[in-house]
Design a protein around this motif. Structure first.
Motif, PDB file in Angstrom:
ATOM      1  N   PRO A 182       1.098  -1.306  -0.182  1.00 58.72           N
ATOM      2  CA  PRO A 182      -0.448   0.192  -0.071  1.00 58.72           C
ATOM      3  C   PRO A 182       0.897   1.667   0.176  1.00 58.72           C
ATOM      4  CG  PRO A 182       0.426  -1.079   1.864  1.00 58.72           C
ATOM      5  CD  PRO A 182       0.869  -1.771   1.067  1.00 58.72           C
ATOM      6  N   THR A 183       0.351   2.220  -0.735  1.00 53.47           N
ATOM      7  CA  THR A 183       0.973   3.569  -0.187  1.00 53.47           C
ATOM      8  C   THR A 183      -0.445   4.449  -0.435  1.00 53.47           C
ATOM      9  OG1 THR A 183       0.566   4.392  -2.672  1.00 53.47           O
ATOM     10  CG2 THR A 183       2.851   2.750  -3.171  1.00 53.47           C
ATOM     11  N   ALA A 184       0.349   5.533   0.520  1.00 53.53           N
ATOM     12  CA  ALA A 184      -0.108   6.870   1.098  1.00 53.53           C
ATOM     13  C   ALA A 184      -0.548   7.446  -0.342  1.00 53.53           C
ATOM     14  CB  ALA A 184       0.740   7.141   2.107  1.00 53.53           C
ATOM     15  N   SER A 185      -1.915   7.539  -0.484  1.00 54.97           N
ATOM     16  CA  SER A 185      -2.513   8.684  -1.583  1.00 54.97           C
ATOM     17  C   SER A 185      -3.438   9.276  -0.669  1.00 54.97           C
ATOM     18  CB  SER A 185      -3.228   7.423  -2.350  1.00 54.97           C
ATOM     19  OG  SER A 185      -4.090   6.669  -1.612  1.00 54.97           O
ATOM     20  N   VAL A 186      -4.053  10.350  -1.198  1.00 54.62           N
ATOM     21  CA  VAL A 186      -5.609  11.398  -0.835  1.00 54.62           C
ATOM     22  C   VAL A 186      -6.843  10.486  -1.359  1.00 54.62           C
ATOM     23  CG1 VAL A 186      -6.080  13.757  -0.762  1.00 54.62           C
ATOM     24  CG2 VAL A 186      -3.771  12.710  -0.906  1.00 54.62           C
ATOM     25  N   PRO A 187      -7.343  10.284  -0.578  1.00 52.94           N
ATOM     26  CA  PRO A 187      -8.803   9.176  -0.554  1.00 52.94           C
ATOM     27  C   PRO A 187      -9.525  10.635  -1.260  1.00 52.94           C
ATOM     28  CG  PRO A 187      -8.218   9.307   1.130  1.00 52.94           C
ATOM     29  CD  PRO A 187      -6.844  10.206   1.436  1.00 52.94           C
ATOM     30  N   PRO A 188     -10.641  10.031  -2.013  1.00 51.48           N
ATOM     31  CA  PRO A 188     -11.682  11.668  -1.579  1.00 51.48           C
ATOM     32  C   PRO A 188     -12.192  11.959  -0.665  1.00 51.48           C
ATOM     33  CG  PRO A 188     -12.894   9.267  -2.056  1.00 51.48           C
ATOM     34  CD  PRO A 188     -11.228   9.071  -2.212  1.00 51.48           C
ATOM     35  N   SER A 189     -12.529  13.270  -0.980  1.00 47.18           N
ATOM     36  CA  SER A 189     -12.929  13.839   0.304  1.00 47.18           C
ATOM     37  C   SER A 189     -14.656  13.539   0.743  1.00 47.18           C
ATOM     38  CB  SER A 189     -13.312  15.464  -0.596  1.00 47.18           C
ATOM     39  OG  SER A 189     -14.489  15.718  -1.504  1.00 47.18           O
ATOM     40  N   SER A 190     -15.019  13.180   0.060  1.00 49.92           N
ATOM     41  CA  SER A 190     -16.370  11.790   0.755  1.00 49.92           C
ATOM     42  C   SER A 190     -16.588  10.480   0.138  1.00 49.92           C
ATOM     43  CB  SER A 190     -17.299  13.025   0.630  1.00 49.92           C
ATOM     44  OG  SER A 190     -17.918  13.292  -0.809  1.00 49.92           O
ATOM     45  N   CYS A 191     -17.286   9.983   0.919  1.00 42.25           N
ATOM     46  CA  CYS A 191     -17.556   8.528   0.490  1.00 42.25           C
ATOM     47  C   CYS A 191     -19.171   8.532  -0.428  1.00 42.25           C
ATOM     48  CB  CYS A 191     -17.368   6.972   1.095  1.00 42.25           C
ATOM     49  SG  CYS A 191     -15.775   7.186   1.824  1.00 42.25           S
ATOM     50  N   TYR A 192     -19.805   7.706  -1.167  1.00 38.94           N
ATOM     51  CA  TYR A 192     -20.811   7.336  -1.420  1.00 38.94           C
ATOM     52  C   TYR A 192     -21.894   6.843  -0.566  1.00 38.94           C
ATOM     53  CZ  TYR A 192     -19.214   7.420  -7.150  1.00 38.94           C
ATOM     54  OH  TYR A 192     -18.609   8.457  -7.415  1.00 38.94           O
ATOM     55  N   THR A 193     -23.207   7.441  -0.508  1.00 40.33           N
ATOM     56  CA  THR A 193     -23.975   7.023   0.593  1.00 40.33           C
ATOM     57  C   THR A 193     -25.057   5.439  -0.026  1.00 40.33           C
ATOM     58  OG1 THR A 193     -25.620   8.129  -0.703  1.00 40.33           O
ATOM     59  CG2 THR A 193     -24.667   9.215   0.684  1.00 40.33           C
ATOM     60  N   GLU A 194     -24.494   5.185  -1.025  1.00 39.52           N
ATOM     61  CA  GLU A 194     -24.877   3.786  -1.462  1.00 39.52           C
ATOM     62  C   GLU A 194     -24.113   3.145  -1.975  1.00 39.52           C
ATOM     63  OE1 GLU A 194     -28.815   3.898  -2.575  1.00 39.52           O
ATOM     64  OE2 GLU A 194     -28.349   4.359  -4.871  1.00 39.52           O
ATOM     65  N   TYR A 195     -23.965   1.619  -1.998  1.00 41.01           N
ATOM     66  CA  TYR A 195     -22.975   0.943  -3.071  1.00 41.01           C
ATOM     67  C   TYR A 195     -23.565   0.074  -3.343  1.00 41.01           C
ATOM     68  CZ  TYR A 195     -19.404   3.899  -1.442  1.00 41.01           C
ATOM     69  OH  TYR A 195     -17.731   4.803  -1.260  1.00 41.01           O
ATOM     70  N   CYS A 196     -23.147  -0.559  -3.961  1.00 43.92           N
ATOM     71  CA  CYS A 196     -24.191  -2.256  -4.911  1.00 43.92           C
ATOM     72  C   CYS A 196     -23.015  -3.271  -4.371  1.00 43.92           C
ATOM     73  CB  CYS A 196     -24.192  -1.730  -5.951  1.00 43.92           C
ATOM     74  SG  CYS A 196     -25.251  -3.657  -6.369  1.00 43.92           S
ATOM     75  N   LEU A 197     -22.969  -4.360  -3.936  1.00 41.22           N
ATOM     76  CA  LEU A 197     -22.805  -5.550  -3.433  1.00 41.22           C
ATOM     77  C   LEU A 197     -23.522  -6.583  -4.173  1.00 41.22           C
ATOM     78  CD1 LEU A 197     -20.147  -6.883  -2.378  1.00 41.22           C
ATOM     79  CD2 LEU A 197     -21.614  -7.546  -1.030  1.00 41.22           C
ATOM     80  N   TYR A 198     -23.453  -7.195  -5.558  1.00 37.77           N
ATOM     81  CA  TYR A 198     -24.013  -8.131  -6.710  1.00 37.77           C
ATOM     82  C   TYR A 198     -22.223  -9.188  -7.193  1.00 37.77           C
ATOM     83  CZ  TYR A 198     -20.880  -5.717 -10.495  1.00 37.77           C
ATOM     84  OH  TYR A 198     -20.809  -4.855 -11.764  1.00 37.77           O
ATOM     85  N   ASN A 199     -23.115 -10.237  -7.375  1.00 34.38           N
ATOM     86  CA  ASN A 199     -22.891 -11.744  -8.105  1.00 34.38           C
ATOM     87  C   ASN A 199     -21.959 -11.933  -7.691  1.00 34.38           C
ATOM     88  OD1 ASN A 199     -24.776 -11.287 -10.201  1.00 34.38           O
ATOM     89  ND2 ASN A 199     -23.011 -10.051 -11.734  1.00 34.38           N
ATOM     90  N   THR A 200     -21.865 -11.646  -5.975  1.00 31.83           N
ATOM     91  CA  THR A 200     -20.674 -12.348  -5.489  1.00 31.83           C
ATOM     92  C   THR A 200     -21.045 -13.863  -5.126  1.00 31.83           C
ATOM     93  OG1 THR A 200     -22.308 -12.492  -3.319  1.00 31.83           O
ATOM     94  CG2 THR A 200     -20.889 -10.403  -3.851  1.00 31.83           C
ATOM     95  N   GLY A 201     -22.303 -14.886  -5.183  1.00 32.21           N
ATOM     96  CA  GLY A 201     -22.101 -15.958  -5.445  1.00 32.21           C
ATOM     97  C   GLY A 201     -22.451 -16.431  -4.328  1.00 32.21           C
ATOM     98  N   ASN A 202     -23.282 -15.480  -3.561  1.00 31.97           N
ATOM     99  CA  ASN A 202     -23.904 -16.256  -2.244  1.00 31.97           C
ATOM    100  C   ASN A 202     -24.582 -14.869  -2.313  1.00 31.97           C
ATOM    101  OD1 ASN A 202     -25.248 -15.790   0.258  1.00 31.97           O
ATOM    102  ND2 ASN A 202     -22.987 -16.731   1.199  1.00 31.97           N
ATOM    103  N   SER A 203     -26.603 -14.939  -3.181  1.00 28.97           N
ATOM    104  CA  SER A 203     -27.555 -13.961  -2.816  1.00 28.97           C
ATOM    105  C   SER A 203     -27.660 -13.591  -1.609  1.00 28.97           C
ATOM    106  CB  SER A 203     -28.627 -15.431  -3.841  1.00 28.97           C
ATOM    107  OG  SER A 203     -28.831 -16.240  -2.201  1.00 28.97           O
ATOM    108  N   GLY A 204     -27.505 -13.755  -0.439  1.00 35.56           N
ATOM    109  CA  GLY A 204     -27.627 -14.207   0.671  1.00 35.56           C
ATOM    110  C   GLY A 204     -26.918 -12.321   1.281  1.00 35.56           C
ATOM    111  N   TRP A 205     -25.827 -11.864   0.797  1.00 34.78           N
ATOM    112  CA  TRP A 205     -24.696 -11.090   0.837  1.00 34.78           C
ATOM    113  C   TRP A 205     -25.398 -10.074  -0.491  1.00 34.78           C
ATOM    114  CZ3 TRP A 205     -19.656 -13.689   0.348  1.00 34.78           C
ATOM    115  CH2 TRP A 205     -19.974 -14.588   1.503  1.00 34.78           C
ATOM    116  N   ASP A 206     -25.834 -10.254  -1.378  1.00 29.15           N
ATOM    117  CA  ASP A 206     -26.111  -9.195  -2.796  1.00 29.15           C
ATOM    118  C   ASP A 206     -27.289  -8.149  -2.273  1.00 29.15           C
ATOM    119  OD1 ASP A 206     -24.238 -10.369  -3.871  1.00 29.15           O
ATOM    120  OD2 ASP A 206     -25.562 -11.537  -5.654  1.00 29.15           O
ATOM    121  N   ASP A 207     -26.217  -6.798  -1.905  1.00 34.31           N
ATOM    122  CA  ASP A 207     -27.558  -6.256  -1.611  1.00 34.31           C
ATOM    123  C   ASP A 207     -27.182  -4.562  -2.147  1.00 34.31           C
ATOM    124  OD1 ASP A 207     -29.682  -6.006   1.523  1.00 34.31           O
ATOM    125  OD2 ASP A 207     -30.082  -4.404  -0.267  1.00 34.31           O
ATOM    126  N   VAL A 208     -28.105  -3.233  -1.505  1.00 32.73           N
ATOM    127  CA  VAL A 208     -27.605  -2.145  -1.673  1.00 32.73           C
ATOM    128  C   VAL A 208     -27.304  -2.240  -0.120  1.00 32.73           C
ATOM    129  CG1 VAL A 208     -28.137  -0.012  -2.286  1.00 32.73           C
ATOM    130  CG2 VAL A 208     -28.846  -1.353  -3.543  1.00 32.73           C
TER     131      VAL A 208
END
Length: 924
Positions: free
Chosen positions: A402-428
């Motif tokens: 890992p190298t030190a980098s400047v991350p974005p000023s803010s994160c997204y309020t929602e993320y999508c986890l999909y096609n993991t192979g486990n439908s119980g994990w896939d969600d917004v």
């Protein structure tokens, strides 16, 4: 040994706060002393009166610059009441302090009129005094003291304080006087060896070889247990025998202790995107590897390195969310209060950090492997089955540093986890709150949590905050936003799943049990296997009391290791139903293909491919996650990365891996793969997949209402590190085409478009641009980079080329008063040229920016909330950029942030242009 000043200062607004600077700079004169009865203001606009009857010093000041004032009343009327952000004095501790004075620092300490020449100075709170003492050291060498280290050694050159090559370390050894301390001396040994303990640790060499014993010892258990399956791994575990072999390890001759003494963590505060009271440090270990560790509390720490005195590569931390490295250390933090020291003695040999004084840095103590400690795995009953010999073949597994980098000023309020192979994990997952100083997200439907696990330094998917990880990202991870998966985790709502899952089916079945009551046997012309015994027909009573019970149970498969049973003789099974006749066995002589797909992802457009066929690598090695290959997919050459097994989507593609692996996609190695042009089809008949089985795939994803941001990736021709990622396409330039950028007369190639942020190596020179970065391009579009570059060097172009112009533009930042709590920076092409924090002293800070037409200039000023020192004030800020005629303002309770981005053109180089920032505060 004495300070030039022995007069204390008492805050005009609070008589309980007393400071006693050792060597203040007064009215521009360094190494000065205060006058009893005078009143002074400091560079933080705090008013002080001087005297000798104020009691014992109980605070340190955050600045060392003072100005003479008329009296307290007049001073407070000018600057306002308050005592600023002084630091309470720490509880006195008595530890051995080791100081090394360097000759070069002594010879550089010249040209002074108010400070001593040819002298190195170190500030130590000695145990027999109650005030910081500036100790003068005019001779090179090693010194010991008993007390608390306040600053690293420094000297004055032309009346300017300078930190040089001399160093100081406060050890963990306690003392009552300096006579209790002995400076660490090198151990005189040419070949230090390791003494084996009762359980020796075997040190793996570059090519570890496991030697099987002639007579393996098998231990019988008290009751029969299954024989576990023997699976060779990259790190073999040796089974100890009765003989213990002592291993002698020769230490690298230059592997020595490096001591790091710091109280810097106490000044790392005010962060929301980064950690508080913690900084990261990169250094070289004894094998020359780059190691990343963390320091989260003041003290003396140790590493073991072969590159002393240059063991430390860099440090990284942030204050008020403004990042710094060892080269951009914010000396607005007074070096007499917070510091970071590195020893340069290089004279104590070591093999591990624990061999050195101080505490091993988190992550610096390696775990030796392999070891000869027996495991608790039960051993099966002794049989005649021979013990297999394990041969270890080391595999070069790439390590992501890992190298030190400047991350974005803010994160997204929602993320999508999909096609993991486990439908119980896939969600917004929706941002819900804060945990471990970082935001966490909760699944809309499944209720699972994505949170930051600060113990293992990774983002984690779990059923509770702090719970065990079902799925995790890189570790260690220092990104402020979730990092769960490179391939299945994207910002925004989830895309429409493809293919649509089908509804559960109903099963209708009949069971037919036929019983032939004939007593004779009929020969079957099909030949039988020679190893199958022939059953002799015997007249018996067949099919007596025959019945069938059938049960169908729906279960959720849970993968568990299946132990391999060792065949042992068993008693014949007596069956009450006897059958007579001939038996025919038909063997299956083919590969058995299970209904499980291998999943691959297109390196350049994110398309997923699935196949249930048998897939082998071109080299015959094991297929590993993230490996990058050139593959023939449905007859088309693609660059793909292996995602893993997928149990929910049955393979719909024909995949053949032809070249590679070229590396790993999570390390940015997709860029090393290129597709292969397919030959023109001939009249030779070829096998064509049934059209109904091959879905039509669009190479260019079309944004829909559920898609996320699309980015367009460009690369500079002839350079592997310059990239532009922008949010708008370049009209008339297709994928793989090249063009001339008129702004800097260089050729660029359009690589691909990406849904979500492209996974480029963070060490590349990347310009992230909102809009179209290429505002002026040549009239000719080329098929590749070589054609574009060749046309510029050999053929005159009719396109009007705008020559780049480079010039210097001045900037100035006014910090009006100490209650102006603002942070900000000026960047050119993503690199910080100037930055400031809330504790930056009151002053005017100026400099120049070297810019070239086409450069991107970013300017940020953020007003912070009032603190306890200035509770009734509101911070304000302003920005004036004369090249564009822009004027911008901000204040905390209205619009708290100024954030502007500019593209430099020729007008910036007009004489008289400037950039002006101002930080101020007003009463509420």
């Amino acid at each position: 040994m004495a300070c030039p000043n022995n007069i204390a200062l008492r805050c005009c607004s609070d008589n309980t706060i007393v400071i006693k600077p050792c060597s203040p700079t007064i009215d521009g004169i360094v190494w000065s002393g205060f006058t009893i009865g005078n009143v002074y203001s400091d560079s933080n606009s705090i008013c002080w009166e001087a005297g000798n009857d104020f009691g014992i010093e109980n605070h340190y000041n955050t600045t060392n610059t003072y100005f003479t004032e008329l009296n307290c009343l007049d001073c407070i009327s000018k600057y306002g009441p308050g005592c600023g952000e002084t630091i309470p004095t720490p509880t006195e501790t008595c530890n051995c302090v080791f100081v090394t004075v360097n000759d070069e620092d002594l010879s550089s300490a010249v040209g002074n009129t108010t400070a001593p020449d040819l002298t190195v100075i170190v500030d130590i709170l000695v145990c027999d005094d109650t005030t910081p003492t500036s100790i003068l050291l005019p001779t090179a060498g090693n010194y010991t003291f008993c007390g608390t280290l306040i600053s690293q050694p420094y000297y004055f050159n032309n009346n300017t304080q300078t930190f040089g090559l001399s160093s100081a370390v406060q050890s963990v050894t306690t003392c009552t006087s300096s006579e209790d301390c002995t400076f660490p001396e090198p151990t005189p040994t040419s070949t230090p060896t390791l003494t084996p303990t009762q359980t020796p640790t075997l040190t793996a060499t570059n090519t570890p070889t496991l030697t099987a014993t002639n007579t393996p010892t098998l231990t019988a258990s008290s009751e029969p247990t299954p024989t576990p399956t023997l699976t060779p791994t990259n790190t073999p575990t040796l089974t100890p025998t009765e003989t213990v072999t002592t291993t002698t390890t020769t230490l690298p001759p230059s592997c020595v202790c490096v001591i790091i003494d710091t109280n810097l963590t106490a000044g790392i505060t005010g962060n929301t995107l980064y950690g508080n009271n913690i900084f990261q440090i990169r250094y070289y270990d004894c094998d020359g590897n780059v190691v990343l560790g963390e320091i989260s509390s003041p003290g003396a720490y140790s590493i073991c390195s072969n590159t002393c005195p240059n063991a430390v590569i860099d440090i990284f931390f942030a204050i008020d969310d403004v990042p710094y490295t060892i080269n951009t250390f914010p000396y607005g933090i007074p070096s007499t209060i917070y510091g970071f020291g590195i020893s340069t003695a290089c004279d104590t040999p070591c093999s591990l950090p624990s061999d050195c004084p101080g505490t091993p840095i988190n992550g610096a103590e390696p775990t030796p492997t392999p070891t000869s400690t027996p495991t608790s795995t039960p051993t099966s009953t002794v049989t005649s089955t021979p013990t297999p010999t394990v041969t270890s073949t080391p595999t070069n597994t790439p390590t992501l540093t890992p190298t030190a980098s400047v991350p974005p000023s803010s994160c997204y309020t929602e993320y999508c986890l999909y096609n993991t192979g486990n439908s119980g994990w896939d969600d917004v997952y929706i941002e819900t709150g804060t945990y471990n100083s970082k935001s966490y997200w909760v699944g809309q439907l499944n209720g699972l949590f994505i949170y930051f696990d600060d113990v293992n330094t990774q983002w984690c998917l779990s059923d509770s905050l702090g719970g065990s990880c079902y799925l995790s990202g890189h570790s260690p991870c220092y990104e402020p936003c979730p990092d769960i998966s490179n391939n299945h985790f994207v910002p925004g709502p989830c895309p429409t799943p493809t293919p649509t899952p089908t509804a559960p089916c109903n099963i209708d079945y009949d069971i037919v049990f036929g019983c032939d009551t004939g007593t004779g046997s009929t020969p079957t012309p099909t030949p039988t296997l020679s190893s199958t015994p022939t059953l002799t027909p015997t007249p018996t009573n067949i099919c007596s009391s025959v019945s069938v019970d059938a049960t169908i149970t729906v279960t959720t498969p849970t993968p568990t290791p299946t132990p391999t049973q060792t065949p042992t003789p068993s008693a014949p099974v007596v069956r009450p139903c006897n059958f007579t006749g001939d038996v025919t066995f038909n063997t299956l002589d083919d590969l058995m293909v299970c209904p499980q797909s291998k999943q691959f992802q297109d390196c350049f457009n994110g398309t997923m491919y699935y196949s249930t066929g048998v897939i082998t690598t071109p080299s015959g090695d094991t297929l590993e996650q993230f490996m990058v290959f050139e593959a023939l997919i449905d007859g088309v050459s693609k660059c793909v990365s292996y995602v893993g097994d997928n149990n929910e989507i049955i393979g719909i593609n024909v995949i053949e891996l032809r070249q590679g692996p070229f590396g790993y996609s999570n390390l940015g190695d997709c860029l090393t793969c290129s597709t292969v042009d397919q030959p023109t089809p001939t009249m030779t008949p070829t096998l064509t997949a049934t059209p109904s089985m091959t879905p039509t795939r669009t190479l260019t994803p079309t944004p829909s209402s559920g898609s996320t941001q699309i980015y367009y990736v460009f690369k500079k021709c002839g350079n592997n590190n310059d990239y532009v990622i922008q949010t708008l396409p370049l009209i008339s330039v297709n994928t793989g085409m090249s063009f001339l950028n008129n702004n800097d007369s260089s050729c660029w190639s359009y690589l691909y478009q990406s849904i979500g942020v492209p996974p480029l190596n963070p060490s590349f020179n990347i310009i992230n641009y909102s809009g179209n970065f290429f505002t002026s391009i040549g009239d000719t579009i080329y098929n590749d980079c070589d054609s574009c570059v060749s046309a510029q060097t050999t053929t005159p172009t009719t396109t009007t080329t705008v020559q780049p112009i480079t010039c210097n533009i001045p900037y100035i930042h006014y910090k009006i008063n100490s209650c102006a709590r603002t942070t900000g920076y000026i960047k050119v092409n993503g690199i910080i040229q100037y930055s400031f924090v809330a504790t930056t002293p009151v002053n005017a800070y100026s400099g120049t920016l070297s810019v070239t037409t086409g450069d991107i200039v970013e300017i940020n000023l953020t007003c912070l909330a009032p603190n306890n020192t200035c509770p009734d004030t509101m911070s304000q800020g302003s920005l004036v950029v004369t090249p564009v005629g822009g004027s911008y303002t901000a204040e905390y309770f209205s619009t708290p942030v100024i954030s502007q981005t500019f593209t430099v053109d020729s007008s910036w180089c007009t004489p008289g242009n400037s950039i002006t920032l101002q930080s101020n505060s007003i009463g509420l």
